[in-house]
Structures are given as structure tokens and as C-alpha cells.
Motif scaffolding. Structure first.
Motif, mmCIF file in Angstrom:
data_model
loop_
_atom_site.group_PDB
_atom_site.id
_atom_site.type_symbol
_atom_site.label_atom_id
_atom_site.label_comp_id
_atom_site.label_asym_id
_atom_site.label_seq_id
_atom_site.Cartn_x
_atom_site.Cartn_y
_atom_site.Cartn_z
ATOM 1 N N ARG A 93 1.108 -0.934 0.376
ATOM 2 C CA ARG A 93 -0.093 0.009 -0.077
ATOM 3 C C ARG A 93 0.906 1.294 0.104
ATOM 4 O O ARG A 93 0.624 2.643 -0.505
ATOM 5 C CB ARG A 93 -0.980 -0.377 0.767
ATOM 6 N N GLU A 94 1.793 0.940 0.732
ATOM 7 C CA GLU A 94 3.174 2.220 0.990
ATOM 8 C C GLU A 94 3.829 2.132 -0.341
ATOM 9 O O GLU A 94 4.090 3.176 -1.030
ATOM 10 C CB GLU A 94 3.763 2.212 1.749
ATOM 11 N N THR A 95 4.038 0.864 -1.189
ATOM 12 C CA THR A 95 4.908 1.926 -2.886
ATOM 13 C C THR A 95 3.900 2.206 -3.250
ATOM 14 O O THR A 95 3.894 3.019 -3.767
ATOM 15 C CB THR A 95 4.774 0.046 -2.436
ATOM 16 N N ARG A 96 2.038 1.340 -3.659
ATOM 17 C CA ARG A 96 1.590 2.596 -4.310
ATOM 18 C C ARG A 96 0.805 3.987 -3.773
ATOM 19 O O ARG A 96 0.782 4.401 -4.892
ATOM 20 C CB ARG A 96 0.270 1.080 -4.515
ATOM 21 N N ARG A 97 1.245 4.587 -3.037
ATOM 22 C CA ARG A 97 0.437 6.033 -2.456
ATOM 23 C C ARG A 97 1.837 6.027 -3.102
ATOM 24 O O ARG A 97 1.566 7.429 -3.441
ATOM 25 C CB ARG A 97 1.020 5.502 -0.856
ATOM 26 N N GLN A 98 3.263 5.897 -2.928
ATOM 27 C CA GLN A 98 4.370 6.935 -3.381
ATOM 28 C C GLN A 98 4.276 6.454 -4.708
ATOM 29 O O GLN A 98 4.603 8.030 -5.167
ATOM 30 C CB GLN A 98 5.634 6.421 -2.926
ATOM 31 N N ASP A 99 3.770 5.472 -5.586
ATOM 32 C CA ASP A 99 4.381 6.248 -6.773
ATOM 33 C C ASP A 99 2.662 6.364 -7.944
ATOM 34 O O ASP A 99 3.166 7.073 -8.167
ATOM 35 C CB ASP A 99 3.486 4.062 -7.566
ATOM 36 N N LEU A 100 1.871 6.192 -6.598
ATOM 37 C CA LEU A 100 0.316 7.127 -7.104
ATOM 38 C C LEU A 100 0.049 8.890 -6.801
ATOM 39 O O LEU A 100 0.036 9.260 -7.398
ATOM 40 C CB LEU A 100 -0.490 6.832 -7.055
ATOM 41 N N GLU A 101 1.287 9.414 -6.383
ATOM 42 C CA GLU A 101 1.308 10.837 -5.961
ATOM 43 C C GLU A 101 2.659 11.523 -7.607
ATOM 44 O O GLU A 101 2.739 11.363 -8.160
ATOM 45 C CB GLU A 101 3.036 10.994 -4.734
ATOM 46 N N GLY A 113 1.086 2.441 -10.273
ATOM 47 C CA GLY A 113 1.045 2.928 -9.269
ATOM 48 C C GLY A 113 0.750 1.159 -9.205
ATOM 49 O O GLY A 113 -0.805 1.353 -7.969
#
Length: 230
Positions: A93-101, A113
Motif C-alpha cells: 500500500r505504501e509503495t502504491r501510494r508513493q507511486d501514485l503521488e 501505481g
């Protein structure tokens, strides 16, 4: 509905009754594996649902099913799956959140993402994985035997340790985690079939082929992302 889930069975060609919840639990596991291959965050919670169902299957004597032996290693690994899956869920979830910023240029990364970026483990990490597999299997075998696990107990311990390391490797994004699953399946199929868990044994056969596909999919994704960075 709950009563049906715990008691419903079916037979295939005059075989021993097969629990529907064993099939449903493995279905959730397959969906989780598919989500993992596609690097989707939802793979983790879906897998947890399957783990809960399969926990009740492998400790059947606790839930009114005395027809087959309890598989302590298999049941214990479902608990382990849940714990490690929570870690993997948070990490992806954290990786996806950073990717979609949204970046300063207003563009979103080409990964779309996804929950993880596949990478190879280092040689030191690979050595630790092999050592953990061997030492863990040796250490858990007498413990599982003392608790009355199904023979051959070393196979149950092997499956437990392999599942632990493979799930952790998936959370870390190591491409090699798919190969650990292959090693688990090779031992798991004959063990589960001999214990009468036919649905899970057949699912392991399918998992074996599926994990090989997943390995090459992640390998290809890793090469593509590295080429994009270059």
C-alpha cells in the motif's frame, strides 16, 4: 450459511467427501496468487480470507471433522500467512501510494501505481533464504512431531518454512519468491494427497505451473522497469 460452510461436502467419482470450504479457501488463495502476479494490493486481504477458511480445514477435529488427520504445519502456516500478509499489505500500500503521488510535472509513473517493483534478491539474501529453509525445517520437525503432526513430519515443516519465506519474499518484491513456491509445491502435493486433502493437493499441482508463470512475469516486469530507468 455458516452451518453450510462448515458441513457441506461433495464427492468426485466415489472419492472421500471433499469439504466445500477447502475448495473455497483454495479459490481465494488462487485469486490472491493471481493478484500477486499482477502486483495488486488487493491480493493480500483476499489471501487472508482464504487463510482463515483453510485454517479450519487443516484443524478439522476442532470443527467437527474427524475423518482426516489434523495437519498442524498446514494450519500453523495459515496463521503465519495472516501475520506476514498484514506486513505485505502495508508495504505494498505504501509503495502504491508513493507511486501514485503526482509529481511536479503532473505525470503519474508508468507503473500505474502497482503495489511492488520486482527486484532480484542479492546473493547474500539468497544464502540467508536457503539457510533459513534448511535450519527452520530441521528445527520445526521435532516440534511438529511432538505435537502429533502427520508423517512425514519433515515435509510439513518444509512446507511451513517455504511458505513463510515465499510470503516474505513476495512482500519484499523478490523475483525468487516464486521459485520457493515451486519447492513447496513439489513436497506439498504427495503429502496432502496421502493425508486425504485431495482438493488442496490438486490445487498445489496447479499452483506449481502458475508459480512458474508468475516467475517469468515478474522477471519480465523487472527487465522492463530497469530498461525504462536506463
Amino acid at each position: 450459511m455458516i452451518d453450510w460452510l462448515f458441513t457441506a461436502t461433495f464427492t468426485v467419482g466415489g472419492s472421500e467427501p471433499i469439504l466445500w470450504r477447502e475448495v473455497i479457501g483454495n479459490g481465494f488463495g488462487l485469486a490472491s496468487a493471481l493478484g500477486g502476479m499482477r502486483r495488486k494490493v488487493w491480493a493480500w486481504p483476499v489471501g487472508i480470507v482464504g487463510n482463515v477458511l483453510l485454517f479450519t480445514v487443516f484443524l478439522g477435529s476442532w470443527f467437527g471433522d474427524a475423518g482426516r488427520p489434523d495437519m498442524l504445519g498446514q494450519a500453523g502456516r495459515q496463521v503465519m500467512f495472516i501475520a506476514v500478509s498484514v506486513y505485505g499489505w502495508m508495504r505494498w500500500r505504501e509503495t502504491r501510494r508513493q507511486d501514485l503521488e503526482v509529481r511536479a510535472d503532473g505525470k503519474v509513473p508508468s507503473s500505474g501505481g502497482q503495489g511492488v517493483h520486482p527486484q532480484w534478491a542479492t546473493w547474500w539474501q539468497r544464502i540467508l533464504l536457503v539457510a533459513a529453509m534448511a535450519v527452520g525445517t530441521l528445527a520445526l520437525t521435532p516440534l511438529f512431531r511432538a505435537l502429533g503432526s502427520y508423517e512425514p513430519v519433515w515435509a510439513d515443516a518444509w512446507i511451513f518454512m517455504g511458505s513463510l519465506l515465499a510470503t516474505y519474499g513476495m512482500a519484499r518484491g523478490w523475483v525468487e519468491f516464486w521459485l520457493i513456491w515451486v519447492a513447496v509445491d513439489v513436497v506439498g502435493v504427495p503429502l496432502l494427497w496421502s493425508a486425504g486433502y485431495y482438493a488442496t493437493a490438486l490445487m498445489y499441482v496447479f499452483y506449481g505451473a502458475f508459480t512458474l508463470v508468475g516467475f517469468f512475469v515478474w522477471w519480465r516486469v523487472h527487465r522492463r522497469e530497469q530498461a525504462a530507468l536506463a
